[in-house]
Design a protein around this motif. Structure first.
Motif, PDB file in Angstrom:
ATOM      1  N   LEU A 184       0.814  -1.216   0.000  1.00 13.74           N
ATOM      2  CA  LEU A 184       0.000   0.000   0.000  1.00 13.74           C
ATOM      3  C   LEU A 184       0.847   1.265   0.000  1.00 13.74           C
ATOM      4  N   THR A 185       2.107   1.143   0.403  1.00 11.32           N
ATOM      5  CA  THR A 185       2.987   2.321   0.349  1.00 11.32           C
ATOM      6  C   THR A 185       3.585   2.535  -1.034  1.00 11.32           C
ATOM      7  N   ASN A 186       3.297   1.601  -1.976  1.00  8.95           N
ATOM      8  CA  ASN A 186       3.794   1.703  -3.347  1.00  8.95           C
ATOM      9  C   ASN A 186       5.310   1.885  -3.362  1.00  8.95           C
ATOM     10  N   PRO A 187       6.063   0.921  -2.804  1.00  7.14           N
ATOM     11  CA  PRO A 187       7.512   1.112  -2.683  1.00  7.14           C
ATOM     12  C   PRO A 187       8.221   1.215  -4.038  1.00  7.14           C
ATOM     13  N   SER A 188       7.704   0.523  -5.062  1.00  8.56           N
ATOM     14  CA  SER A 188       8.362   0.586  -6.375  1.00  8.56           C
ATOM     15  C   SER A 188       7.948   1.822  -7.171  1.00  8.56           C
ATOM     16  N   GLY A 189       6.854   2.456  -6.789  1.00  5.05           N
ATOM     17  CA  GLY A 189       6.360   3.628  -7.500  1.00  5.05           C
ATOM     18  C   GLY A 189       5.714   3.308  -8.834  1.00  5.05           C
ATOM     19  N   LEU A 190       5.453   2.026  -9.128  1.00  7.99           N
ATOM     20  CA  LEU A 190       4.895   1.627 -10.422  1.00  7.99           C
ATOM     21  C   LEU A 190       3.370   1.581 -10.410  1.00  7.99           C
ATOM     22  N   LEU A 191       2.772   1.610  -9.227  1.00  5.62           N
ATOM     23  CA  LEU A 191       1.314   1.547  -9.144  1.00  5.62           C
ATOM     24  C   LEU A 191       0.715   2.946  -9.297  1.00  5.62           C
ATOM     25  N   SER A 192      -0.343   2.997 -10.067  1.00  8.14           N
ATOM     26  CA  SER A 192      -1.036   4.276 -10.239  1.00  8.14           C
ATOM     27  C   SER A 192      -1.829   4.627  -8.990  1.00  8.14           C
ATOM     28  N   ARG A 193      -2.240   5.882  -8.894  1.00  9.30           N
ATOM     29  CA  ARG A 193      -3.041   6.296  -7.744  1.00  9.30           C
ATOM     30  C   ARG A 193      -4.369   5.563  -7.709  1.00  9.30           C
ATOM     31  N   GLN A 194      -4.917   5.303  -8.905  1.00  8.09           N
ATOM     32  CA  GLN A 194      -6.185   4.584  -8.963  1.00  8.09           C
ATOM     33  C   GLN A 194      -6.041   3.179  -8.402  1.00  8.09           C
ATOM     34  N   LEU A 195      -4.946   2.476  -8.746  1.00  9.99           N
ATOM     35  CA  LEU A 195      -4.712   1.131  -8.215  1.00  9.99           C
ATOM     36  C   LEU A 195      -4.494   1.162  -6.701  1.00  9.99           C
ATOM     37  N   VAL A 196      -3.745   2.139  -6.219  1.00  8.41           N
ATOM     38  CA  VAL A 196      -3.490   2.225  -4.783  1.00  8.41           C
ATOM     39  C   VAL A 196      -4.783   2.453  -4.032  1.00  8.41           C
ATOM     40  N   ARG A 197      -5.658   3.347  -4.565  1.00  8.07           N
ATOM     41  CA  ARG A 197      -6.947   3.582  -3.901  1.00  8.07           C
ATOM     42  C   ARG A 197      -7.789   2.308  -3.910  1.00  8.07           C
ATOM     43  N   ALA A 198      -7.755   1.544  -5.013  1.00  8.56           N
ATOM     44  CA  ALA A 198      -8.520   0.301  -5.074  1.00  8.56           C
ATOM     45  C   ALA A 198      -7.974  -0.735  -4.094  1.00  8.56           C
ATOM     46  N   LEU A 199      -6.647  -0.820  -3.980  1.00  9.61           N
ATOM     47  CA  LEU A 199      -6.051  -1.767  -3.041  1.00  9.61           C
ATOM     48  C   LEU A 199      -6.363  -1.399  -1.597  1.00  9.61           C
ATOM     49  N   ARG A 200      -6.473  -0.113  -1.319  1.00 11.64           N
ATOM     50  CA  ARG A 200      -6.815   0.317   0.027  1.00 11.64           C
ATOM     51  C   ARG A 200      -8.271   0.031   0.376  1.00 11.64           C
ATOM     52  N   ALA A 201      -9.098  -0.172  -0.623  1.00 13.81           N
ATOM     53  CA  ALA A 201     -10.524  -0.378  -0.390  1.00 13.81           C
ATOM     54  C   ALA A 201     -10.904  -1.836  -0.228  1.00 13.81           C
ATOM     55  N   VAL A 202      -9.938  -2.778  -0.339  1.00 14.85           N
ATOM     56  CA  VAL A 202     -10.251  -4.201  -0.257  1.00 14.85           C
ATOM     57  C   VAL A 202      -9.768  -4.760   1.079  1.00 14.85           C
ATOM     58  N   THR A 203     -10.150  -5.993   1.336  1.00 13.12           N
ATOM     59  CA  THR A 203      -9.753  -6.691   2.570  1.00 13.12           C
ATOM     60  C   THR A 203      -9.081  -8.001   2.196  1.00 13.12           C
ATOM     61  N   VAL A 204      -7.911  -8.238   2.775  1.00  8.16           N
ATOM     62  CA  VAL A 204      -7.146  -9.455   2.498  1.00  8.16           C
ATOM     63  C   VAL A 204      -7.562 -10.534   3.493  1.00  8.16           C
ATOM     64  N   LEU A 205      -7.991 -11.680   2.986  1.00  2.74           N
ATOM     65  CA  LEU A 205      -8.337 -12.819   3.818  1.00  2.74           C
ATOM     66  C   LEU A 205      -7.075 -13.642   4.125  1.00  2.74           C
ATOM     67  N   PRO A 206      -7.145 -14.548   5.094  1.00  2.00           N
ATOM     68  CA  PRO A 206      -5.968 -15.391   5.395  1.00  2.00           C
ATOM     69  C   PRO A 206      -5.474 -16.143   4.164  1.00  2.00           C
ATOM     70  N   ALA A 207      -4.169 -16.079   3.950  1.00  2.00           N
ATOM     71  CA  ALA A 207      -3.576 -16.732   2.786  1.00  2.00           C
ATOM     72  C   ALA A 207      -3.498 -18.242   3.010  1.00  2.00           C
ATOM     73  N   ARG A 208      -3.337 -18.946   1.913  1.00  5.19           N
ATOM     74  CA  ARG A 208      -3.261 -20.399   1.952  1.00  5.19           C
ATOM     75  C   ARG A 208      -2.072 -20.861   1.117  1.00  5.19           C
ATOM     76  N   LEU A 209      -1.132 -21.517   1.766  1.00  2.50           N
ATOM     77  CA  LEU A 209       0.045 -22.040   1.070  1.00  2.50           C
ATOM     78  C   LEU A 209      -0.038 -23.557   1.097  1.00  2.50           C
ATOM     79  N   GLN A 210      -0.479 -24.123  -0.018  1.00  4.53           N
ATOM     80  CA  GLN A 210      -0.633 -25.569  -0.131  1.00  4.53           C
ATOM     81  C   GLN A 210       0.351 -26.081  -1.164  1.00  4.53           C
ATOM     82  N   ARG A 211       1.220 -26.994  -0.663  1.00  2.15           N
ATOM     83  CA  ARG A 211       2.356 -27.430  -1.480  1.00  2.15           C
ATOM     84  C   ARG A 211       3.185 -26.189  -1.842  1.00  2.15           C
TER      85      ARG A 211
END
Length: 468
Positions: free
Chosen positions: A315-342
């Motif tokens: 969300l801090t856009n460390p690479s600077g490659l994300l547009s403002r629109q993408l950052v705003r969209a990423l801030r508006a979502v919720t990340v569920l618990p990840a699943r690492l299978q195999r």
């Protein structure tokens, strides 16, 4: 009594008389020579004889001064042929005005040299080590060694010593302790230590040993009760007539708890090597813990935490490659618990509205997510981004309501919260991101259908929220 003119030369003569046995007692009988005046027992006898002669007492007078020891016992104590009891040697020294501490030291040296009056060829007993005691039997053995090292006093003598010190120790109690019955309380233990003439400063280590032994008894009792309880629980969940869980039933219970068996099932309370279906970690658990809901994967919370940290950094856009629109969209979502299978890492993302979904359906931000995940998860994986959304209640009311109920059951919140970023070290990752566009009526997933993504386990809870 010794004359006032007696001097050093006279004392040397008395020592020589003690060695040769030419000294006489009060009745004129010469004492027998000391068998070996240079060994520890002989040195003790020489010291006692010299102390009596310096005091000028006959054995009869000496017996009167001790009040409880006969003249014959006192004479045998200074004979050098047998080792007297410690209390006899100490009473002899006190009656003659000798240094009791020095006589006690000589007695212990004689005891060690003669192995308590036994044959010299036998193996020497080890010193009592209360710091090594872990159970009651070991405590009793150490206490008996302590009694032997103290001169093996009679149980009557131990009772008298304890009574003189204001402690309660009967002869029968002392006998039972020396034969393997542990003291029931610290008071009983202290009375036994007093009877063995253990100084107060040296009793703490014995109290610690008693506490360790008592804790071991409690643990053994709890283990026995626990084994009985587990037998009853296994009988309840068993699928065989013998009251035991079969291999097939055990595997079913294991998979229902989120684990996969890596070896054959052996026993209800035996460790079992399994693999976590959530993060693919290998661990050992017991089926009894699975049945009692006490089995959990320690790596799953770590994986969830790493993904949360990586998303906060994204969300801090460390690479600077994300547009403002993408950052705003990423801030508006919720990340569920990840699943690492195999080797596949699935990152489910809940999207609350159609506009945000259209923006995030592009895979332009997947490379940035992969880059930050590489710094937080240090194991190879292929990345799968899963978009889960719930908005289309007008076009498909029944399906939309079902997805909404599932989203609420997964623990989603209405207004995401800001997360603070944190960056960790680099790690080597193999990733492959894929994302497919979905229609307005069905949830979007990167590697599966909306039905699979939306029907996440009800125990899932959001791990990283980001506010606009």
């Amino acid at each position: 009594m010794r004359s006032a003119a007696a001097g050093p030369h006279c004392e040397q003569g008395l020592y020589a008389l003690a060695l040769t046995g030419r000294g006489d007692d009060a009745v004129g009988r010469p004492e027998k020579p000391i068998p070996d005046p240079v060994n520890p027992l002989g040195i003790l006898a020489v010291s006692l004889r010299n102390g009596r002669r310096d005091a000028g007492f006959s054995y009869a007078v000496l017996s009167e001064r001790t009040r409880s020891i006969s003249p014959g016992t006192l004479q045998r104590a200074a004979s050098g042929a047998v080792l007297p009891r410690l209390e006899v040697a100490q009473a002899f020294a006190r009656a003659c005005g000798m240094d009791v501490a020095e006589v006690t030291r000589l007695w212990h040296a004689a005891y060690q040299g003669s192995l308590g009056g036994r044959a010299a060829g036998r193996a020497r007993k080890p010193e009592p080590r209360p710091d090594l005691v872990n159970d009651l039997s070991g405590l009793c053995a150490a206490l008996e060694e302590l009694r032997q090292a103290n001169g093996a006093p009679s149980f009557r003598m131990m009772e008298r010593r304890a009574r003189d010190a204001g402690k309660d120790l009967s002869r029968s109690t002392a006998f039972r302790i020396s034969r393997g019955t542990a003291p029931a309380s610290t008071d009983g233990l202290e009375a036994f230590l007093v009877a063995c003439q253990v100084p107060p400063r040296e009793r703490t280590v014995w109290f610690d040993a008693w506490l360790r032994a008592q804790r071991q008894v409690v643990r053994a009792r709890q283990d026995a009760d626990g084994r009985e309880d587990l037998k009853q629980i296994e009988a309840v969940v068993s699928d065989t007539s013998r009251g035991q869980v079969s291999q097939e039933a055990a595997v079913r219970m294991l998979r229902k708890a989120g684990f996969d068996a890596m070896e054959r099932y052996r026993r209800f309370d035996a460790p079992w090597t399994v693999e976590c279906l959530q993060c693919a970690a290998t661990l050992r658990i017991r089926l009894s813990d699975v049945v009692l809901a006490r089995a959990s994967c320690p790596d799953c919370p770590m994986l969830t935490e790493h993904v949360r940290e990586a998303w906060a950094e994204l969300l801090t856009n460390p690479s600077g490659l994300l547009s403002r629109q993408l950052v705003r969209a990423l801030r508006a979502v919720t990340v569920l618990p990840a699943r690492l299978q195999r080797d596949h890492l699935g990152v489910p993302v809940f999207v609350a509205d159609r506009a945000t979904l259209r923006i995030l359906q592009s895979s332009a931000w997947h490379a940035a997510l992969e880059e930050v995940l590489r710094r937080h998860i240090r194991r190879p994986f292929y990345l799968d981004v899963l978009l889960v959304h719930d908005y289309d209640t007008m076009a498909a009311p029944r399906n939309g309501q079902r997805l909404r109920r599932l989203a609420k059951a997964a623990g989603l919140v209405d207004s995401p919260l800001e997360s603070s970023p944190r960056v960790q070290g680099q790690g080597r990752v193999n990733s492959s991101a894929s994302n497919e566009a979905v229609s307005g009526r069905e949830a979007a997933t990167a590697s599966g259908s909306a039905r699979t993504a939306a029907t996440a386990p009800v125990s899932w809870k959001p791990t990283s929220n980001s506010g606009a």
